[in-house]
Structures are given as C-alpha cells and as structure tokens.
Design a protein around this motif. Structure first.
Motif, PDB file in Angstrom:
ATOM      1  N   UNK A  66       0.722  -1.322  -0.099  1.00  0.00           N
ATOM      2  CA  UNK A  66       0.166  -0.135  -0.042  1.00  0.00           C
ATOM      3  C   UNK A  66       0.979   1.230  -0.122  1.00  0.00           C
ATOM      4  N   UNK A  67       2.169   1.310   0.596  1.00  0.00           N
ATOM      5  CA  UNK A  67       2.971   2.350   0.481  1.00  0.00           C
ATOM      6  C   UNK A  67       3.686   2.485  -0.987  1.00  0.00           C
ATOM      7  N   UNK A  68       3.914   1.533  -1.553  1.00  0.00           N
ATOM      8  CA  UNK A  68       4.198   1.613  -3.010  1.00  0.00           C
ATOM      9  C   UNK A  68       2.980   2.119  -3.688  1.00  0.00           C
ATOM     10  N   UNK A  69       1.642   1.650  -3.564  1.00  0.00           N
ATOM     11  CA  UNK A  69       0.712   2.110  -4.202  1.00  0.00           C
ATOM     12  C   UNK A  69       0.616   3.632  -4.153  1.00  0.00           C
ATOM     13  N   UNK A  70       0.632   4.054  -3.063  1.00  0.00           N
ATOM     14  CA  UNK A  70       0.541   5.606  -2.616  1.00  0.00           C
ATOM     15  C   UNK A  70       1.620   6.432  -3.325  1.00  0.00           C
ATOM     16  N   UNK A  71       2.971   5.670  -3.448  1.00  0.00           N
ATOM     17  CA  UNK A  71       4.151   6.431  -4.228  1.00  0.00           C
ATOM     18  C   UNK A  71       3.841   6.326  -5.732  1.00  0.00           C
ATOM     19  N   UNK A  72       3.353   5.471  -6.300  1.00  0.00           N
ATOM     20  CA  UNK A  72       3.059   5.361  -7.656  1.00  0.00           C
ATOM     21  C   UNK A  72       1.934   6.275  -8.168  1.00  0.00           C
ATOM     22  N   UNK A  73       0.828   6.338  -7.288  1.00  0.00           N
ATOM     23  CA  UNK A  73      -0.026   6.943  -7.849  1.00  0.00           C
ATOM     24  C   UNK A  73       0.157   8.564  -7.684  1.00  0.00           C
ATOM     25  N   UNK A  74       1.097   8.907  -6.781  1.00  0.00           N
ATOM     26  CA  UNK A  74       1.586  10.206  -6.812  1.00  0.00           C
ATOM     27  C   UNK A  74       2.688  10.499  -7.820  1.00  0.00           C
ATOM     28  N   UNK A  75       3.282   9.517  -8.510  1.00  0.00           N
ATOM     29  CA  UNK A  75       4.039   9.685  -9.450  1.00  0.00           C
ATOM     30  C   UNK A  75       3.173   9.995 -10.936  1.00  0.00           C
ATOM     31  N   UNK A  76       1.965   9.422 -10.679  1.00  0.00           N
ATOM     32  CA  UNK A  76       0.961   9.792 -11.785  1.00  0.00           C
ATOM     33  C   UNK A  76       0.671  11.140 -11.569  1.00  0.00           C
ATOM     34  N   UNK A  77       0.276  11.411 -10.538  1.00  0.00           N
ATOM     35  CA  UNK A  77      -0.287  12.707 -10.208  1.00  0.00           C
ATOM     36  C   UNK A  77       0.825  13.945 -10.723  1.00  0.00           C
ATOM     37  N   UNK A  78       1.904  13.703 -10.280  1.00  0.00           N
ATOM     38  CA  UNK A  78       2.975  14.729 -10.447  1.00  0.00           C
ATOM     39  C   UNK A  78       3.380  14.898 -12.042  1.00  0.00           C
TER      40      UNK A  78
END
Length: 350
Positions: A66-78
C-alpha cells in the motif's frame, strides 16, 4: 485561471470554487475579491488519464504494497495524470485511496481473474472456469464497477472459451458493470470482441475485420503500445520459437491495426502497463506513430478517456482537475512532460 482549453481550442476563464470549476471570473471582476491567478495564459487540459496501470506492486513475485501504491499514484499525479483505471491489481483497491485528496481519481477493476494456466499463479485471483462468472460479478461489485478477465495467456495455448466469456459479460452487464479483457492471441482477441467486452487490453493479433463490430457495440481498444514496443528488440534477439514468432507477428501488425481501429470509429485509449508510473505522454507518442492525429492521440490520454470513464472535461460544475502547459501539446507532445500547473480537486499540487 485563464488559458486555451483543449479540445475546443477556445480561450476561457474559470474560477475554482472549492473542488469545483465555475465558468468565468468572480462576479463584477477581480477588484474587491480575494483571489489568486493560478494560471494566466497557456493551454489547459482536464487532466491526463492512464486507463491501464497496475500500481501497488513492481513485479509478480512481490506482494501488494500500500505504501508503494501511494508512491506510484503520486508519480501519476506529478506527471499531470489526474485519473487512472487499474484493470487488475494484486489486491483490491483500499478505501483510503478514494479519500486522499492528493491522489488521482482511481477507477478500479479489482483483482485480475485468472483461470487455470492463464496468468502468473497466485498474483491475481485464481478461479476455475466454473467459478469465473460469479467471481467477475463479485470483483465488479467490490470495485468501481469493473472487472478484469485474463482472456488468454501463452501464444500457443487456448483462450477462455467464447461461451464462458459471453456469460461473464452478460452477468456483469446485468448488474451495471463493465468488463475488461486481457487478450494477445488471435482467439483471445476475437472472443473478447464477440463476447461484447467493454475494453480489449492489448488486443495483439486483433482481426481488422472485427473493428466495425467493436465500434458499433462500443468496445474500446487499449493497445499499450509502449509496453510492447519496449520489448521488441529483446524478443527479436531470442532464438526462434513458436511463442516468439507468434508474438512478433502480432507486434508487426499492431500499429496498422491501431490506426485502422481509429479510422473505423473505435475508441482508442492510452494505457501504459509499465513502470515508472506517470508516463502516459509516451503512450500518446506511440499512438501518433501508429497514425492517429495528434489531437486524437492526446484525447486518448485526456478528454476522450475521461468521457469514457464518466468524468467531465473543463466545463462549469466539473471537478477542478486541470493541467496547464506553456504551449500547445498537440503541436509538440514533449510539452506534456513539463506542466506549469497541476490542480487536483481544486488544490494546486504543483
């Protein structure tokens, strides 16, 4: 914010009211109002979209994180990707994703549904063919209304039988859901179309004779060209084999099939199916290489994809999800890598 809105190519002014866009500036003009100009000039997009991404695990031998999920969704957003569809993840999407105002909007299809011999064992939800219909309804009900079926796997092995896949689509449609099908063999792609799937994921070996049917029934095509293109040289370097040769034959026809699909009126959409996340601009470039006009290719990664997911563009009352660029990204897709502002749910996140 003020800028040229795509796809209409009209200069407009919006104000952000909480999480919502409102057409026009403050009543009576800027004087006397406590406002901030977030964007003053440039080109405005209603957020990029990646309709085929699998955040939460980097490989099939790692558990869902789930922490990786958050990081990868943030990569999308950025990168300006403000909406994603996850057609299969190693675990169902946790509830906190929808509640986090700093993450893209996520349309989930739950866990991959894999029948014996199709997919990586244990990585998705392994079910028997007898269990597939019920499992598809369960995943669609537990997610965002989507489910994802692995319709085929190895190039020289049989696809999910057409009558079974048809039953899956009928059952999921009966509850108001939608079905995505992984397919990269001739029979797999054919069965997905004939079963009435809502989207073909990859669609390698898709018979062009089926394109008119896809257009008529509203089956979208997500070719994930970048993911395939990245592996072509390595595949060509392998020793000849049935699987290698069938894969290359499928790839060699894909760009032409994608172009023909667009010309036939099929909804072609941009999905990356690769890491790092936030690279859907590269998929747009592949769609241009396939022969789509630049505006259609950008739409496949923005307004067309948003409409297909049920999200509005830049109109009064829409969610305040906006990406601004200094120049026209349809003239130079490289511009997509350099947003000057990213606004998500009414908040400036970049």
């Amino acid at each position: 914010m003020r800028g040229v809105v795509l796809p209409e190519r009209e200069e407009r002014v919006f104000r952000i009211d909480g999480e919502v866009l409102r057409a026009g500036g403050p009543p009576g003009g800027l004087a006397g109002h406590d406002v901030e100009m977030v964007v003053d000039g440039g080109w405005l997009l209603p957020g990029l979209v990646d309709v085929h991404t699998h955040p939460g695990a980097l490989s099939t031998d790692e558990p869902f994180d789930e922490e990786l999920l958050r990081e990868q969704l943030a990569e999308h957003r950025d990168a300006g990707v403000l909406a994603v569809r996850t057609p299969g993840t190693a675990a169902r999407m946790p509830a906190w994703v929808e509640q986090d105002p700093e993450l893209p909007r996520v349309t989930s299809a739950g866990r991959w549904l894999a029948t014996p011999g199709r997919f990586f064992p244990g990585f998705g939800r392994d079910v028997t063919e007898a269990e597939l219909v019920r499992a598809a309804v369960e995943e669609a009900t537990a997610s965002s209304g989507w489910c994802k079926v692995i319709g085929d796997w190895a190039q020289d092995q049989p696809a999910v039988p057409l009558p079974l896949l048809t039953s899956v689509v009928e059952a999921v449609h009966a509850i108001g859901g939608r079905v995505a099908v992984h397919c990269q063999t001739p029979d797999g792609s054919r069965n997905a179309v004939l079963a009435g799937a809502d989207s073909l994921e990859h669609g390698m070996h898709l018979d062009p004779a089926l394109l008119d049917r896809m257009a008529a029934q509203g089956t979208a095509f997500v070719p994930t060209l970048g993911a395939f293109g990245a592996g072509v040289d390595a595949m060509r370097a392998r020793e000849p084999s049935v699987r290698r040769d069938l894969w290359l034959a499928g790839w060699d026809s894909m760009l032409g099939t994608v172009r023909a699909a667009h010309e036939a009126g099929v909804t072609v959409l941009a999905g990356t199916d690769s890491f790092p996340c936030g690279t859907v601009a590269g998929e747009m470039s592949w769609l241009v290489r396939a022969g789509l006009p630049a505006s259609a290719a950008l739409g496949a990664a923005s307004w067309t994809a948003r409409s297909w997911l049920g999200l509005p563009g830049l109109v009064d009352g829409a969610p305040a999800d906006v990406v601004a660029y200094a120049s026209d990204p349809t003239a130079d897709p490289a511009v997509l890598d350099h947003p000057i502002r990213i606004v998500l749910r009414g908040r400036v996140v970049r």
